[in-house]
Design a protein around this motif. Structure first.
Motif, PDB file in Angstrom:
ATOM      1  N   ALA A 143       0.831  -1.209   0.000  1.00  0.00           N
ATOM      2  CA  ALA A 143       0.000   0.000   0.000  1.00  0.00           C
ATOM      3  C   ALA A 143       0.866   1.259   0.000  1.00  0.00           C
ATOM      4  CB  ALA A 143      -0.933  -0.010   1.206  1.00  0.00           C
ATOM      5  N   SER A 144       1.988   1.221   0.753  1.00  0.00           N
ATOM      6  CA  SER A 144       2.881   2.381   0.799  1.00  0.00           C
ATOM      7  C   SER A 144       3.523   2.630  -0.561  1.00  0.00           C
ATOM      8  CB  SER A 144       3.959   2.161   1.862  1.00  0.00           C
ATOM      9  OG  SER A 144       3.388   1.991   3.143  1.00  0.00           O
ATOM     10  N   CYS A 145       3.955   1.531  -1.211  1.00  0.00           N
ATOM     11  CA  CYS A 145       4.582   1.683  -2.526  1.00  0.00           C
ATOM     12  C   CYS A 145       3.593   2.245  -3.544  1.00  0.00           C
ATOM     13  CB  CYS A 145       5.126   0.334  -3.003  1.00  0.00           C
ATOM     14  SG  CYS A 145       6.520  -0.282  -2.032  1.00  0.00           S
ATOM     15  N   VAL A 146       2.390   1.701  -3.529  1.00  0.00           N
ATOM     16  CA  VAL A 146       1.378   2.183  -4.470  1.00  0.00           C
ATOM     17  C   VAL A 146       1.036   3.647  -4.183  1.00  0.00           C
ATOM     18  CG1 VAL A 146      -1.014   1.900  -5.222  1.00  0.00           C
ATOM     19  CG2 VAL A 146       0.422  -0.112  -4.845  1.00  0.00           C
ATOM     20  N   GLY A 147       0.883   3.978  -2.877  1.00  0.00           N
ATOM     21  CA  GLY A 147       0.583   5.357  -2.524  1.00  0.00           C
ATOM     22  C   GLY A 147       1.707   6.306  -2.904  1.00  0.00           C
ATOM     23  N   PHE A 158       3.902   5.859  -5.306  1.00  0.00           N
ATOM     24  CA  PHE A 158       3.942   5.981  -6.770  1.00  0.00           C
ATOM     25  C   PHE A 158       2.866   6.946  -7.260  1.00  0.00           C
ATOM     26  CE2 PHE A 158       2.555   4.423 -10.980  1.00  0.00           C
ATOM     27  CZ  PHE A 158       3.730   4.661 -11.690  1.00  0.00           C
ATOM     28  N   ILE A 159       1.676   6.822  -6.705  1.00  0.00           N
ATOM     29  CA  ILE A 159       0.591   7.734  -7.088  1.00  0.00           C
ATOM     30  C   ILE A 159       0.941   9.171  -6.711  1.00  0.00           C
ATOM     31  CG2 ILE A 159      -1.822   8.333  -6.652  1.00  0.00           C
ATOM     32  CD1 ILE A 159      -2.390   5.367  -6.304  1.00  0.00           C
ATOM     33  N   GLY A 160       1.562   9.344  -5.516  1.00  0.00           N
ATOM     34  CA  GLY A 160       1.975  10.682  -5.107  1.00  0.00           C
ATOM     35  C   GLY A 160       3.001  11.286  -6.050  1.00  0.00           C
ATOM     36  N   LEU A 161       3.951  10.461  -6.523  1.00  0.00           N
ATOM     37  CA  LEU A 161       4.948  10.951  -7.471  1.00  0.00           C
ATOM     38  C   LEU A 161       4.298  11.373  -8.782  1.00  0.00           C
ATOM     39  CD1 LEU A 161       7.885   8.418  -6.917  1.00  0.00           C
ATOM     40  CD2 LEU A 161       7.821  10.829  -6.277  1.00  0.00           C
TER      41      LEU A 161
END
Length: 235
Positions: free
Chosen positions: A173-177, A179-182
């Motif tokens: 979830a942190s990685c996906v979040g 990536f979306i933030g970037l």
């Protein structure tokens, strides 16, 4: 004398008649199944509980044709009457049972048996490891000629509940979040950069137009009008 032999031709049932008979049978069976009593222990009929705690064993009944003197029973591990927990008779959907028979300690009938709840769940107090097993909720509706229906619920008793390791899920979830933030930051920076460039281009065009007009006027180029100086008179 001449003897004539006659053969009997078998009569075939028209296809339409067979089809009508099949549809009628399917309709009758469908109506019967739709009217059948149903005992429901929930979408997840399984529970893991800690030794010494109190648990709820859920069960509800439903019937399209209504009930009349509905008999229900809770039993433990099998259908042997010695393993009965409780039982009662519900006159109709709008009344509570007059008498509830409890056969084991630490058992209590909870909820309302009246519509729309139609609840015949039980509470099991201070459970022990011996209480682990399969619990069956039975129902018999005389309107259905005494057919039995049942549903099961499995109870597992443990020393302590297992701690679910959510580290992998949190990491994903942190990685996906991140990536979306970037992506969001990149889009914002890109739009801001394009906006600044567009503004600078507009300013540069205005400066070029202004400077070009000034040079043409001062140098007397085409498109500009110059006033001739008068010839001085001799004295």
């Amino acid at each position: 004398m001449e003897v004539r032999s006659t053969s009997v031709q078998p009569r075939c049932t028209p296809l339409s008649a067979r089809l009508r008979a099949s549809l009628l049978l399917t309709l009758v069976l469908g109506v019967w199944c739709g009217q059948a009593l149903e005992m429901i222990t929930g979408k997840i009929p399984y529970l893991e509980a800690v030794n010494g705690s109190t648990v709820l064993l859920p069960c509800k009944y439903a019937s399209c044709v209504g009930i009349q003197d509905l008999f229900f029973r809770w039993s433990f591990n099998d259908t042997d009457p010695s393993n009965r927990l409780c039982e009662a008779v519900i006159k109709d959907e709008y009344t509570e049972p007059r008498e509830v028979h409890i056969f084991k300690d630490r058992v209590e009938l909870v909820g309302s048996t009246k519509a729309p709840d139609q609840n015949v769940s039980i509470l099991l107090y201070n459970i022990t490891f011996e209480d682990g097993g399969v619990y069956t909720c039975y129902g018999k509706n005389p309107k259905e000629k005494g057919r039995f229906h049942n549903a099961t619920f499995t109870l597992v008793v443990v020393d302590e509940l297992k701690v679910v390791d959510n580290s992998l899920g949190i990491l994903i979830a942190s990685c996906v979040g991140g990536f979306i933030g970037l992506l969001v930051c990149y889009a914002l920076i890109k739009n801001l950069t394009l906006f600044i460039i567009a503004k600078l281009d507009e300013k540069n065009k205005e400066c070029l137009v202004t400077s070009s007009g000034i040079d043409n006027t001062e140098n007397g180029l085409s498109g500009s009008k110059s006033t001739p100086k008068p010839t001085p008179k001799k004295a």
